[in-house]
Write an enzyme that holds these catalytic residues in place. Structure first.
Site, PDB file in Angstrom:
ATOM      1  N   ARG A  13     -84.873  57.941 -57.249  1.00 50.82           N
ATOM      2  CA  ARG A  13     -85.152  59.332 -57.314  1.00 50.82           C
ATOM      3  C   ARG A  13     -84.556  60.079 -55.942  1.00 50.82           C
ATOM      4  O   ARG A  13     -83.812  60.421 -55.780  1.00 50.82           O
ATOM      5  CB  ARG A  13     -86.468  59.911 -57.846  1.00 50.82           C
ATOM      6  CG  ARG A  13     -86.540  61.441 -58.346  1.00 50.82           C
ATOM      7  CD  ARG A  13     -86.651  62.493 -56.998  1.00 50.82           C
ATOM      8  NE  ARG A  13     -87.779  62.159 -56.396  1.00 50.82           N
ATOM      9  CZ  ARG A  13     -87.888  62.787 -55.220  1.00 50.82           C
ATOM     10  NH1 ARG A  13     -87.006  63.827 -54.507  1.00 50.82           N
ATOM     11  NH2 ARG A  13     -89.315  62.596 -54.481  1.00 50.82           N
ATOM     12  N   HIS A 211     -95.629  59.892 -47.731  1.00 48.48           N
ATOM     13  CA  HIS A 211     -94.112  59.761 -47.995  1.00 48.48           C
ATOM     14  C   HIS A 211     -93.384  60.188 -46.904  1.00 48.48           C
ATOM     15  O   HIS A 211     -93.232  61.294 -46.099  1.00 48.48           O
ATOM     16  CB  HIS A 211     -93.710  60.941 -49.054  1.00 48.48           C
ATOM     17  CG  HIS A 211     -92.406  61.209 -49.612  1.00 48.48           C
ATOM     18  ND1 HIS A 211     -91.945  60.678 -50.622  1.00 48.48           N
ATOM     19  CD2 HIS A 211     -91.289  61.980 -48.889  1.00 48.48           C
ATOM     20  CE1 HIS A 211     -90.700  60.792 -50.671  1.00 48.48           C
ATOM     21  NE2 HIS A 211     -90.334  61.545 -49.784  1.00 48.48           N
ATOM     22  N   HIS A 213     -89.930  59.753 -44.098  1.00 52.18           N
ATOM     23  CA  HIS A 213     -88.563  59.451 -43.930  1.00 52.18           C
ATOM     24  C   HIS A 213     -88.205  58.870 -42.491  1.00 52.18           C
ATOM     25  O   HIS A 213     -88.996  59.061 -41.655  1.00 52.18           O
ATOM     26  CB  HIS A 213     -87.565  60.823 -43.879  1.00 52.18           C
ATOM     27  CG  HIS A 213     -87.522  61.216 -45.550  1.00 52.18           C
ATOM     28  ND1 HIS A 213     -86.568  61.051 -46.120  1.00 52.18           N
ATOM     29  CD2 HIS A 213     -88.279  61.703 -46.532  1.00 52.18           C
ATOM     30  CE1 HIS A 213     -86.523  61.603 -47.411  1.00 52.18           C
ATOM     31  NE2 HIS A 213     -87.663  61.952 -47.590  1.00 52.18           N
ATOM     32  N   CYS A 244     -77.060  59.319 -45.878  1.00 46.19           N
ATOM     33  CA  CYS A 244     -75.733  59.344 -45.539  1.00 46.19           C
ATOM     34  C   CYS A 244     -75.163  59.667 -44.298  1.00 46.19           C
ATOM     35  O   CYS A 244     -75.685  60.949 -43.737  1.00 46.19           O
ATOM     36  CB  CYS A 244     -75.180  60.137 -46.795  1.00 46.19           C
ATOM     37  SG  CYS A 244     -73.463  60.328 -46.581  1.00 46.19           S
ATOM     38  N   ASN A 253     -85.321  57.617 -46.718  1.00 52.12           N
ATOM     39  CA  ASN A 253     -86.727  57.496 -46.809  1.00 52.12           C
ATOM     40  C   ASN A 253     -86.849  56.087 -45.909  1.00 52.12           C
ATOM     41  O   ASN A 253     -86.043  55.271 -45.656  1.00 52.12           O
ATOM     42  CB  ASN A 253     -86.978  56.998 -48.071  1.00 52.12           C
ATOM     43  CG  ASN A 253     -86.983  58.167 -48.938  1.00 52.12           C
ATOM     44  OD1 ASN A 253     -85.862  58.712 -49.726  1.00 52.12           O
ATOM     45  ND2 ASN A 253     -88.062  58.961 -49.146  1.00 52.12           N
TER      46      ASN A 253
HETATM   47 MG    MG Z   1     -88.273  62.852 -49.427  1.00 50.85          MG
END
Ligand code: MG
Length: 313
Positions: A13, A211, A213, A244, A253
């Site tokens: 996702r 969460h 990154h 990217c 992430n």
């Molecule tokens: Mg995220």
């Protein structure tokens, strides 16, 4: 080794929605199956957003129904497949696809909320609350993303007390899991530890995830501080997907392989088969068309011919 760290895989996702390459339903199915075979038990399979908003995930219905169909009986003991929804239409689609684990979200930052969802945080929260109440009536499992918990790309640093207030409100709704998100990956380790300490004084950490990154190469450092503060649920993306190099600002992430390896080094089990996980990374890399893989990749590959075999399970 005991499973002391829960790895919540977001590659299909959060990873794929930020990649320019668009995978087919079959390729996504193989990715999800590979993750399940590697021992990942919690997979955010897709997002039920409007296909025009995120063309990479336009096939959400088929991807979700396929994953659930191939892993029948998952609700009892098998893998959990989560669908992200932001409105009633998304909920209807997720439910019709057989999804019984739903994720929702809202941002702490007003500006981020307005720019990204054309909604105030209050409006986003009101919508989310209605959806969560529906999910609770339906007996679905619920997860909530508290976005821009540390830093907003427009407002800068967010007050920890403001984030805490939102986390407490969501916790009061009886949501099963709350993911505190460093949405753009600009948080620093001390701020991560500080916020989690603050939250831990108010609500039990067993429902809390982070969460992260890896935008500024602080993903693992931030994860270590969160772990130290008591967090045992981490959102990660296989291969560190989503970063990217040709799109400034788009960053991946925290890589699943990096988090799994760090947990292993700390003596904490994750239930993830490290070698199988690399099999997934290599297959995915061929589809994405650019090098992927966490920071541990170089050492891992160079060590294969001389290091003693390590049991990661
Ligand atoms: Mg995220």
């Amino acid at each position: 080794m005991n499973e002391l760290v829960k790895v919540y895989e977001v590659g299909p996702r959060d990873g794929l929605q930020n990649e320019s390459a668009i995978l087919t339903v079959e390729q996504k199915g193989r990715l999800i199956d590979g993750l399940v075979e590697a021992g990942l038990g919690h997979i955010e399979a897709t997002s039920f957003v409007h296909p025009k908003a995120v063309p990479q995930l336009a096939d959400a219905d088929e991807v979700m129904a396929g994953a659930i169909g191939r892993h029948a009986g998952y609700a009892a003991a098998g893998p959990e497949f989560v669908g992200l929804v932001f409105n009633e239409r998304g909920y209807d689609r997720a439910w019709a696809a057989g999804c019984r684990s739903l994720a929702f979200g809202a941002a702490v930052s007003e500006t981020f909320s307005l720019r990204n969802t054309h909604n105030t945080p209050q409006a986003a929260l009101a919508t989310a609350r209605t959806l969560i109440e529906r999910a609770q009536r339906d007996g679905a499992r619920t997860r909530f993303y508290v976005m821009t918990a540390w830093i907003c790309p427009f407002e800068g640093p967010i007050s920890p007390h403001k984030t805490l207030a939102l986390v407490r409100e969501i916790a009061d709704w009886g949501v099963d899991e709350i993911a505190v998100a460093d949405t753009i990956g600009h948080a620093d380790p001390l701020s991560v530890g500080h916020l989690i300490d603050l939250i831990a004084r108010r609500i039990p950490l067993d429902r809390l995830a982070v969460h992260l990154h890896d935008t500024q190469a602080l993903g693992l450092a931030n994860a270590a501080m969160a772990l130290q503060a008591g967090i045992r649920i981490f959102d990660t993306s296989v291969g560190g997907l989503g970063g990217c190099p040709f799109a400034p600002g788009a960053a991946g992430n925290l890589a699943t392989e990096d988090l799994v390896f760090m947990a292993y080094k700390m003596g904490l089990g994750t239930g993830v088969d490290f070698r199988r996980l690399w099999g997934v990374v290599y297959e995915l890399e061929a589809l994405i068309g650019r090098p992927i893989g966490g920071r541990i990749r170089q050492w891992w590959e160079s060590s294969q011919d001389h290091e003693p075999r390590i049991d990661f399970n």
